[in-house]
Design an enzyme around this catalytic site. Structure first.
Site, PDB file in Angstrom:
ATOM      1  N   ARG A 135       0.852  -1.180   0.000  1.00  0.00           N
ATOM      2  CA  ARG A 135       0.000   0.000   0.000  1.00  0.00           C
ATOM      3  C   ARG A 135       0.891   1.235   0.000  1.00  0.00           C
ATOM      4  O   ARG A 135       2.070   1.171   0.379  1.00  0.00           O
ATOM      5  CB  ARG A 135      -0.928   0.009   1.215  1.00  0.00           C
ATOM      6  CG  ARG A 135      -1.874  -1.190   1.292  1.00  0.00           C
ATOM      7  CD  ARG A 135      -2.717  -1.130   2.558  1.00  0.00           C
ATOM      8  NE  ARG A 135      -3.663  -2.241   2.633  1.00  0.00           N
ATOM      9  CZ  ARG A 135      -3.412  -3.401   3.245  1.00  0.00           C
ATOM     10  NH1 ARG A 135      -2.231  -3.591   3.834  1.00  0.00           N
ATOM     11  NH2 ARG A 135      -4.319  -4.358   3.265  1.00  0.00           N
ATOM     12  N   LYS A 160      -1.945  -1.897   7.381  1.00  0.00           N
ATOM     13  CA  LYS A 160      -3.351  -1.615   7.628  1.00  0.00           C
ATOM     14  C   LYS A 160      -3.893  -2.573   8.693  1.00  0.00           C
ATOM     15  O   LYS A 160      -3.653  -3.774   8.640  1.00  0.00           O
ATOM     16  CB  LYS A 160      -4.150  -1.777   6.330  1.00  0.00           C
ATOM     17  CG  LYS A 160      -5.593  -1.341   6.451  1.00  0.00           C
ATOM     18  CD  LYS A 160      -6.287  -1.389   5.103  1.00  0.00           C
ATOM     19  CE  LYS A 160      -7.728  -0.922   5.193  1.00  0.00           C
ATOM     20  NZ  LYS A 160      -8.398  -0.952   3.884  1.00  0.00           N
ATOM     21  N   HIS A 227      -2.092   2.934  -6.364  1.00  0.00           N
ATOM     22  CA  HIS A 227      -2.591   1.681  -5.786  1.00  0.00           C
ATOM     23  C   HIS A 227      -2.777   0.611  -6.858  1.00  0.00           C
ATOM     24  O   HIS A 227      -2.837  -0.583  -6.544  1.00  0.00           O
ATOM     25  CB  HIS A 227      -3.907   1.935  -5.052  1.00  0.00           C
ATOM     26  CG  HIS A 227      -4.262   0.879  -4.046  1.00  0.00           C
ATOM     27  ND1 HIS A 227      -3.561   0.718  -2.869  1.00  0.00           N
ATOM     28  CD2 HIS A 227      -5.233  -0.065  -4.044  1.00  0.00           C
ATOM     29  CE1 HIS A 227      -4.086  -0.277  -2.187  1.00  0.00           C
ATOM     30  NE2 HIS A 227      -5.096  -0.774  -2.874  1.00  0.00           N
ATOM     31  N   ARG A 230      -0.233  -2.164  -6.816  1.00  0.00           N
ATOM     32  CA  ARG A 230      -0.513  -3.254  -5.869  1.00  0.00           C
ATOM     33  C   ARG A 230      -1.508  -4.241  -6.483  1.00  0.00           C
ATOM     34  O   ARG A 230      -1.352  -5.460  -6.340  1.00  0.00           O
ATOM     35  CB  ARG A 230      -1.054  -2.649  -4.573  1.00  0.00           C
ATOM     36  CG  ARG A 230      -1.532  -3.654  -3.521  1.00  0.00           C
ATOM     37  CD  ARG A 230      -1.873  -2.900  -2.247  1.00  0.00           C
ATOM     38  NE  ARG A 230      -2.779  -3.634  -1.386  1.00  0.00           N
ATOM     39  CZ  ARG A 230      -2.399  -4.502  -0.453  1.00  0.00           C
ATOM     40  NH1 ARG A 230      -1.116  -4.754  -0.288  1.00  0.00           N
ATOM     41  NH2 ARG A 230      -3.285  -5.117   0.295  1.00  0.00           N
ATOM     42  N   HIS A 253      -4.348  -8.948   3.460  1.00  0.00           N
ATOM     43  CA  HIS A 253      -5.805  -8.799   3.493  1.00  0.00           C
ATOM     44  C   HIS A 253      -6.382  -9.435   4.758  1.00  0.00           C
ATOM     45  O   HIS A 253      -5.961 -10.521   5.156  1.00  0.00           O
ATOM     46  CB  HIS A 253      -6.438  -9.468   2.264  1.00  0.00           C
ATOM     47  CG  HIS A 253      -6.208  -8.723   0.991  1.00  0.00           C
ATOM     48  ND1 HIS A 253      -6.251  -9.301  -0.254  1.00  0.00           N
ATOM     49  CD2 HIS A 253      -5.934  -7.394   0.762  1.00  0.00           C
ATOM     50  CE1 HIS A 253      -6.010  -8.401  -1.181  1.00  0.00           C
ATOM     51  NE2 HIS A 253      -5.820  -7.245  -0.590  1.00  0.00           N
ATOM     52  N   TYR A 262      -9.559 -10.715  -7.075  1.00  0.00           N
ATOM     53  CA  TYR A 262      -8.597 -10.710  -8.172  1.00  0.00           C
ATOM     54  C   TYR A 262      -8.825 -11.863  -9.142  1.00  0.00           C
ATOM     55  O   TYR A 262      -8.267 -11.857 -10.244  1.00  0.00           O
ATOM     56  CB  TYR A 262      -7.175 -10.771  -7.624  1.00  0.00           C
ATOM     57  CG  TYR A 262      -6.773  -9.502  -6.916  1.00  0.00           C
ATOM     58  CD1 TYR A 262      -6.453  -8.352  -7.630  1.00  0.00           C
ATOM     59  CD2 TYR A 262      -6.748  -9.424  -5.534  1.00  0.00           C
ATOM     60  CE1 TYR A 262      -6.105  -7.176  -6.990  1.00  0.00           C
ATOM     61  CE2 TYR A 262      -6.400  -8.262  -4.876  1.00  0.00           C
ATOM     62  CZ  TYR A 262      -6.081  -7.139  -5.616  1.00  0.00           C
ATOM     63  OH  TYR A 262      -5.752  -5.975  -4.980  1.00  0.00           O
TER      64      TYR A 262
END
Length: 310
Positions: A135, A160, A227, A230, A253, A262
């Site tokens: 990120r 995150k 982003h 990524r 995640h 994805y």
């Protein structure tokens, strides 16, 4: 600082929110007070609801509105103890829209790194974002000691959700980072320090500017900001046959559903899937006899030199 703001910041601290969440939530509540020119705790439910309608009318993104709603729900529902039913009625969340991430091809990324980046620092930074699937804020806050070259890994500290993780370290990226450190010699702990803020990491706005300028030089379209690098990292891993669980860990995640998104982006995966219609397709017709051979080409006319006896 007013007692009300101090109380709200204390609540955020006790709940373990990050500094960025502190700033976003406090700013959201303060914006509500500035809109009416009164302290937020003196506003009625109808006024709060009208303010939320105004946010929708300004064309703000759903994520921005959701941040404001989360901040106000915490402020009124938890801190001020207003009835939960009334809070949910005046602060409904907008319906979620599913968007598939857009990615760059490998050839486009090669052009971005080689042609789009004039500075070794810019090339090292963008290659780090893509090569490790970081990120933006994670890449800006990398420290020199996070590059574990002996293990071939890159450590992400407090990403995150306040989570640490490890991700891959490309040998090519490691070579570029060594050249970058040899030329720029970053001082202090930060791998990419801010050029004009001593002792501070690169700010997000500067990183976005590096990416946008590189896109212009490379002649590539902007598909969603930095982003997108990524997103490209995860998609290319999927196309290379890496399982989704491994990609989830590398990306950091919290939900498997986020990584599974994805699956809808990978062009290679779509090509490998065989349509069930192919199973029902009739076999190609079998010819009863071989086709006749093609006639030989007509002879070419003799040249002038050969036709003339002289």
């Amino acid at each position: 600082m007013s007692p009300l703001r101090a109380q709200y910041i204390g609540l955020l601290t006790l709940r373990g929110y990050t500094q960025r969440t502190h700033e976003s939530y406090v700013n959201a509540v303060a914006a509500l007070g500035r809109h009416y020119g009164r302290s937020p705790h003196r506003l009625s439910d109808e006024e709060v609801r009208d303010y939320l309608l105004g946010l929708h009318g300004r064309g703000l993104s759903r994520s921005t509105i959701n941040v404001a709603i989360s901040a106000l729900r915490l402020f009124y529902g938890v801190m001020l103890k207003r009835p939960v039913a009334r809070i949910e009625e005046c602060l409904p969340r907008p319906r979620k829209v599913t968007r598939r991430p857009r990615v760059y091809s490998r050839e486009e990324l090669r052009v971005l790194f080689v042609t789009g980046c004039r500075s070794l620092r810019d090339r090292a930074f963008l290659m780090t974002v893509y090569g490790a699937g970081l990120r933006l804020n994670e890449a800006c806050h990398l420290q020199v000691e996070d590059v574990e070259s002996s293990r071939g890994m890159l450590r992400v500290n407090q990403g995150k959700g306040n989570k640490d993780r490890y991700t891959v370290l490309s040998p090519w990226l490691l070579e570029v980072l060594r050249d970058y450190c040899g030329e720029f010699r970053p001082q202090g702990p930060w791998l990419f320090p801010a050029p004009r803020l001593e002792g501070r990491p690169m700010v997000d706005g500067s990183a976005q500017m590096i990416f946008c300028r590189a896109l212009v030089r490379a002649g590539l379209p902007n598909r969603g900001g930095i982003h997108c690098l990524r997103h490209s990292f995860a998609t290319h891993l999927l196309e290379d046959g890496v399982d989704v669980l491994t990609i989830k860990k590398l990306m950091g995640h919290a939900s498997f559903a986020t990584t599974a998104g994805y699956l809808h982006v990978s062009a290679e995966q779509a090509v490998r899937v065989r349509s069930p219609l192919d199973v029902m397709a009739p076999p190609p017709p079998v010819l009863s006899s071989p086709p006749p051979p093609l006639p030989p080409p007509p002879p070419s006319p003799p040249s002038a030199s050969m036709a003339d006896p002289r």
